[in-house]
Design a protein around this motif. Sequence first.
Motif, PDB file in Angstrom:
ATOM      1  N   ASN A 156     -10.247  -0.083   1.936  1.00 44.67           N
ATOM      2  CA  ASN A 156      -9.884   0.333   0.588  1.00 44.67           C
ATOM      3  C   ASN A 156     -10.525  -0.633  -0.406  1.00 44.67           C
ATOM      4  O   ASN A 156      -9.852  -1.349  -1.119  1.00 44.67           O
ATOM      5  CB  ASN A 156      -8.336   0.314   0.525  1.00 44.67           C
ATOM      6  CG  ASN A 156      -7.798   0.426  -0.874  1.00 44.67           C
ATOM      7  OD1 ASN A 156      -8.355   1.145  -1.694  1.00 44.67           O
ATOM      8  ND2 ASN A 156      -6.730  -0.297  -1.146  1.00 44.67           N
ATOM      9  N   THR A 172       0.832  -1.206   0.000  1.00 45.39           N
ATOM     10  CA  THR A 172       0.000   0.000   0.000  1.00 45.39           C
ATOM     11  C   THR A 172       0.868   1.259   0.000  1.00 45.39           C
ATOM     12  O   THR A 172       0.631   2.187  -0.776  1.00 45.39           O
ATOM     13  CB  THR A 172      -0.930  -0.007   1.231  1.00 45.39           C
ATOM     14  OG1 THR A 172      -1.684  -1.218   1.190  1.00 45.39           O
ATOM     15  CG2 THR A 172      -1.866   1.173   1.247  1.00 45.39           C
ATOM     16  N   TYR A 177      -6.176  -4.532  -2.280  1.00 47.40           N
ATOM     17  CA  TYR A 177      -7.432  -3.939  -1.793  1.00 47.40           C
ATOM     18  C   TYR A 177      -7.755  -4.514  -0.433  1.00 47.40           C
ATOM     19  O   TYR A 177      -7.370  -5.628  -0.106  1.00 47.40           O
ATOM     20  CB  TYR A 177      -8.588  -4.265  -2.761  1.00 47.40           C
ATOM     21  CG  TYR A 177      -8.390  -3.673  -4.128  1.00 47.40           C
ATOM     22  CD1 TYR A 177      -8.914  -2.430  -4.438  1.00 47.40           C
ATOM     23  CD2 TYR A 177      -7.663  -4.363  -5.093  1.00 47.40           C
ATOM     24  CE1 TYR A 177      -8.731  -1.873  -5.699  1.00 47.40           C
ATOM     25  CE2 TYR A 177      -7.469  -3.811  -6.358  1.00 47.40           C
ATOM     26  CZ  TYR A 177      -8.010  -2.569  -6.649  1.00 47.40           C
ATOM     27  OH  TYR A 177      -7.813  -2.017  -7.890  1.00 47.40           O
TER      28      TYR A 177
END
Length: 228
Positions: free
Chosen positions: A153, A22, A148
Amino acid sequence: ITRLLKPLRLLLLGAPGSGKGTQTSMLLKQIPQLSSLSSGDILRQEIKSESTLGRKAATYIAQGKLLPDDLITQLITFRLSKMGWLKPPATWLLDGFPRTTAQASTLDGILKQHNTDLNLVVELDVPESAILERIENRYVHVPSGRVYNLQYNPPKVPGLDDITGEPLTKRLDDTVEVFKKRLEEFKKANEPLKVYYKKSGLLCTVSGESSDIIFPKLLNLITSKFGQ
Ligand code: ATP
Ligand code: MG
């Protein structure tokens, strides 16, 4: 958008689920000069394409074990040279390699041969309580490595990658049992690795509960050392 004044060659360290992938995506968006390479992403692509290496890697990954140092080191250094990253002054980021002191010293040797080096190592320090939950909610787009999280998110369309519309998958090692083993392997390898990079004066730590808390700290650290 941030422009670096000096080339950055960064290694991200951190427990499984600490958000290395991320932070990498966020950094790539913010710093156009930067490119990244993730050992885990490369291995998942090899597994997907059912290559000989992929088949070999899958047996380790499914058990939460690290691959043998020589196997992963050969794979990654081949990619580094193919991408032109051994030619200074390239600016790049590594995620997931090196993760043992043997890998670290081999990489140092190779970089030195090419008159280049790592110039920053950052450990993402996230409480253990936060990471298991993330692992359970995590989905990936294997071709790109995009990550994800169903809670924090989520993809715009459930089950599909935002950019390509291709299906997302669950990692075969993102189960409670395998995660325990990965965490154990991480702790065993990470302490000596941190000592190694502390000795070379490269190690910094950024702490926080979430990626949104960590990112500005990480960006600040990078810009304070590499400009603008
Ligand atoms: P994260 O959840 O943040 O992605 P991770 O470190 O557990 O963290 P990956 O980096 O994707 O996950 O690695 C997945 C698996 O691939 C590891 O458990 C290991 O089996 C293998 N692997 C990846 N990089 C290396 C490496 N440098 N040395 C040995 N094995 C590796
Ligand atoms: Mg990762």
